[in-house]
Design a protein around this motif. Sequence first.
Motif, short mmCIF file in Angstrom:
data_model
loop_
_atom_site.label_atom_id
_atom_site.label_comp_id
_atom_site.label_asym_id
_atom_site.label_seq_id
_atom_site.Cartn_x
_atom_site.Cartn_y
_atom_site.Cartn_z
N LEU A 161 11.78 6.39 -7.38
CA LEU A 161 10.58 6.03 -7.03
C LEU A 161 9.32 6.69 -7.51
CD1 LEU A 161 9.28 4.42 -4.60
CD2 LEU A 161 9.42 6.55 -2.98
N GLY A 162 9.41 7.67 -7.94
CA GLY A 162 8.33 8.54 -8.49
C GLY A 162 7.99 7.58 -10.08
N ARG A 163 9.15 7.26 -10.61
CA ARG A 163 9.09 6.46 -12.03
C ARG A 163 8.49 5.07 -11.55
NH1 ARG A 163 15.25 7.64 -14.52
NH2 ARG A 163 15.02 9.78 -14.85
N LEU A 164 8.71 4.57 -10.49
CA LEU A 164 8.12 3.16 -9.99
C LEU A 164 6.71 3.41 -9.88
CD1 LEU A 164 8.49 0.35 -9.22
CD2 LEU A 164 8.99 1.20 -6.87
N LEU A 165 6.44 4.55 -9.26
CA LEU A 165 4.96 4.58 -8.70
C LEU A 165 4.28 4.94 -10.20
CD1 LEU A 165 5.23 6.53 -5.40
CD2 LEU A 165 4.49 4.23 -5.75
N ALA A 166 4.70 5.77 -10.84
CA ALA A 166 3.99 6.34 -12.15
C ALA A 166 4.00 5.28 -13.32
CB ALA A 166 4.46 7.67 -12.48
N TRP A 167 4.91 4.02 -13.23
CA TRP A 167 4.98 3.37 -14.21
C TRP A 167 3.72 2.97 -14.87
CZ3 TRP A 167 5.57 -2.28 -14.70
CH2 TRP A 167 5.94 -2.66 -15.99
N ARG A 168 3.40 2.94 -16.03
CA ARG A 168 2.03 2.28 -16.43
C ARG A 168 0.92 2.73 -15.50
NH1 ARG A 168 3.35 -3.17 -19.57
NH2 ARG A 168 5.09 -2.42 -20.94
N SER A 169 0.87 3.79 -14.88
CA SER A 169 0.03 4.10 -13.96
C SER A 169 -1.50 4.22 -14.58
CB SER A 169 0.18 5.44 -13.18
OG SER A 169 -0.99 5.92 -12.44
N GLN A 170 -2.71 3.74 -14.18
CA GLN A 170 -3.65 3.77 -14.78
C GLN A 170 -4.72 4.82 -14.40
OE1 GLN A 170 -4.45 1.54 -17.24
NE2 GLN A 170 -2.30 0.92 -16.85
N GLY A 171 -4.15 5.88 -13.41
CA GLY A 171 -4.98 6.84 -13.08
C GLY A 171 -4.82 7.15 -11.54
N GLY A 172 -5.71 7.97 -10.88
CA GLY A 172 -5.52 8.32 -9.48
C GLY A 172 -5.72 7.38 -8.56
N ARG A 173 -6.61 6.46 -8.84
CA ARG A 173 -6.92 5.37 -7.81
C ARG A 173 -5.72 4.28 -7.97
NH1 ARG A 173 -11.50 5.81 -11.43
NH2 ARG A 173 -13.21 7.09 -10.37
N ASP A 174 -5.21 3.92 -8.92
CA ASP A 174 -4.05 3.05 -9.25
C ASP A 174 -2.87 3.68 -8.19
OD1 ASP A 174 -2.32 0.90 -10.06
OD2 ASP A 174 -1.58 2.21 -11.47
N LEU A 175 -2.54 4.94 -8.65
CA LEU A 175 -1.66 5.57 -7.88
C LEU A 175 -1.78 5.75 -6.34
CD1 LEU A 175 1.05 7.26 -8.53
CD2 LEU A 175 -0.44 9.27 -8.72
N MET A 176 -2.84 5.82 -5.99
CA MET A 176 -3.26 5.70 -4.52
C MET A 176 -2.78 4.38 -3.99
SD MET A 176 -4.73 7.06 -1.65
CE MET A 176 -5.77 8.42 -2.20
N CYS A 177 -3.23 3.53 -4.69
CA CYS A 177 -2.99 2.14 -4.14
C CYS A 177 -1.48 1.95 -4.11
CB CYS A 177 -3.73 0.91 -5.13
SG CYS A 177 -5.30 1.06 -5.05
N ARG A 178 -0.67 2.34 -4.94
CA ARG A 178 0.90 2.38 -4.91
C ARG A 178 1.37 2.78 -3.95
NH1 ARG A 178 2.94 2.14 -11.30
NH2 ARG A 178 0.99 1.02 -12.27
N VAL A 179 0.72 4.27 -3.49
CA VAL A 179 1.37 4.87 -2.52
C VAL A 179 1.52 4.16 -1.23
CG1 VAL A 179 0.96 7.20 -1.23
CG2 VAL A 179 1.04 7.11 -3.52
N CYS A 180 -0.15 3.62 -1.02
CA CYS A 180 -0.43 3.03 0.23
C CYS A 180 0.57 1.65 0.39
CB CYS A 180 -1.88 2.46 0.03
SG CYS A 180 -3.06 3.70 0.46
N VAL A 181 0.70 0.81 -0.68
CA VAL A 181 1.48 -0.52 -0.66
C VAL A 181 3.07 -0.15 -0.53
CG1 VAL A 181 2.30 -2.41 -1.86
CG2 VAL A 181 0.02 -1.61 -2.06
N VAL A 182 3.37 1.07 -0.96
CA VAL A 182 5.03 1.36 -0.85
C VAL A 182 5.29 1.97 0.38
CG1 VAL A 182 6.75 2.82 -1.80
CG2 VAL A 182 5.24 1.50 -3.47
N THR A 183 4.43 2.82 0.87
CA THR A 183 4.74 3.58 2.07
C THR A 183 4.19 2.40 3.48
OG1 THR A 183 3.65 5.49 1.09
CG2 THR A 183 3.64 5.13 3.36
N ALA A 184 3.57 1.53 3.23
CA ALA A 184 3.54 0.44 4.41
C ALA A 184 4.56 -0.20 4.34
CB ALA A 184 2.06 -0.26 4.28
#
Length: 485
Positions: free
Chosen positions: A88-111
């Motif tokens: 899951l970490g690899r999925l969230l961090a894959w080609r991550s564009q920074g903290g804001r992009d990572l925040m959006c991914r955490v929100c979507v995956v968690t929801a």
Amino acid sequence: MALASLPKVVMGSVAFGVFWMLAVFPSVPFLPIGRTAGALLGAVLMIVFHVISADDAYASIDLPILGLLFATMVVGGYLKNAGMFRHLGRLLAWRSQGGRDLMCRVCVVTALASALFTNDTCCVVLTEFVLELAAERNLPAKPFLLALATSANIGSSATPIGNPQNLVIAFNSKISFISFLLGILPAMLAGMGINMLMLLCMYWKELDGGACSHDEVAAGKQMEAIEEGRRTALNNNKKDDGDAATPASPEDDDGGDAESMMSENISTKHRWFMQCSEHRRKLFLKSFAYVVTVGMLVAYMLGLNMSWTAITTAIALVVVDFRDAEPCLDKVSYSLLVFFSGMFVTVSGFNKTGLPGAIWNVMAPYSKINHVTGVTVLSVIILLLSNLASNVPTVLLMGDEVAAAAATISPAAVTRSWLLLAWVSTVAGNLSLLGSAANLIVCEQARRATRNAYDLTFWNHVIFGLPSTLVVTAIGIPLIGKINI
């Protein structure tokens, strides 16, 4: 419920106030005993003050919820050992564009995950992972913990298995899984997007950075390759040591060295066989963990008992592992289970004072859902009661009354009233730490994390939770029940 006698109302309010104070301020100077002991103190005061009897106190402890929470912690431990969170970490961090992009991914995956695995489950298994994810990128933990807790609550509103109060609503209303999902899904998706946007706006500067550069990615891959090469070379050396330990010589053919070399070769083959067996065993356990977790989800969707389904899954993992389960059971947060037990008794005692029911009786005539004013008043009542007496007791208290009031309007209004109750009572959990069990799980798990621990305080949560709850609730209400089948 009629208002109890004045002494009972006063003493019950005092006991609940002690619980609430220690839950909000666990290290208050004159009584720094923490949330868990504070919940037990509130429960004991309810009994000592004769607000609730000892038998009623035991009966008020919701064992299905405690069993579900315990089992999900165990299952989460085995999934962690199976490497699910690394993937899951690899999925969230894959080609991550920074903290804001990572925040959006955490929100979507968690929801999305909370709608299928319950919000409590997601918060149990993802809190420490989110802490590590933020720490690895030198990002602050607070925005990601808020994203996890609030997105889990919003996402869980979409299905009957998303949280305990939805399960109660689905059972009492007889609304099917699909009808429930389609009735709330538009509001859930809109609420998830708005909550994510508000997080980005509030923590825009703090989320600056955190992107993985190409050099860092290449270096990481190179380190993995070096480590893999090191392990391969080590295994080869161990294998070669057996062959090279006693070199053969034409002049030395007395049979002793040959026997020694044969013995070492057998030992080397035995080690190789054991390594292969252990590798296969771990691969089987990983596969089994994924399979039974999917089976647990399917069982939820088929309407099987959630607690016993989760407990069965946990026991299946323990048995198949075929080892002492104590290391995995040690990872269960038993203090959290004790906290919930005390909270159930305290909230039940407070409900017996009749104050929550009295509030509803006063406001019920102004809470008709056939006009905007009535929906607004009803939503405010649900928001207040959900944060004052918890969302599950609020649903148990108000469900039949709200449905009965809606039945005087139309049959369709009854279904919408149940869905409205599910949406508002769930999103209300984002207002404060006490509004939802998921919030408390995130708070306590983060505070007790073995690495990168963080203390998410009541005020840290409410500063974001209050505006988010009001905006998300208001935007979602017009979308409730728009899709019918």
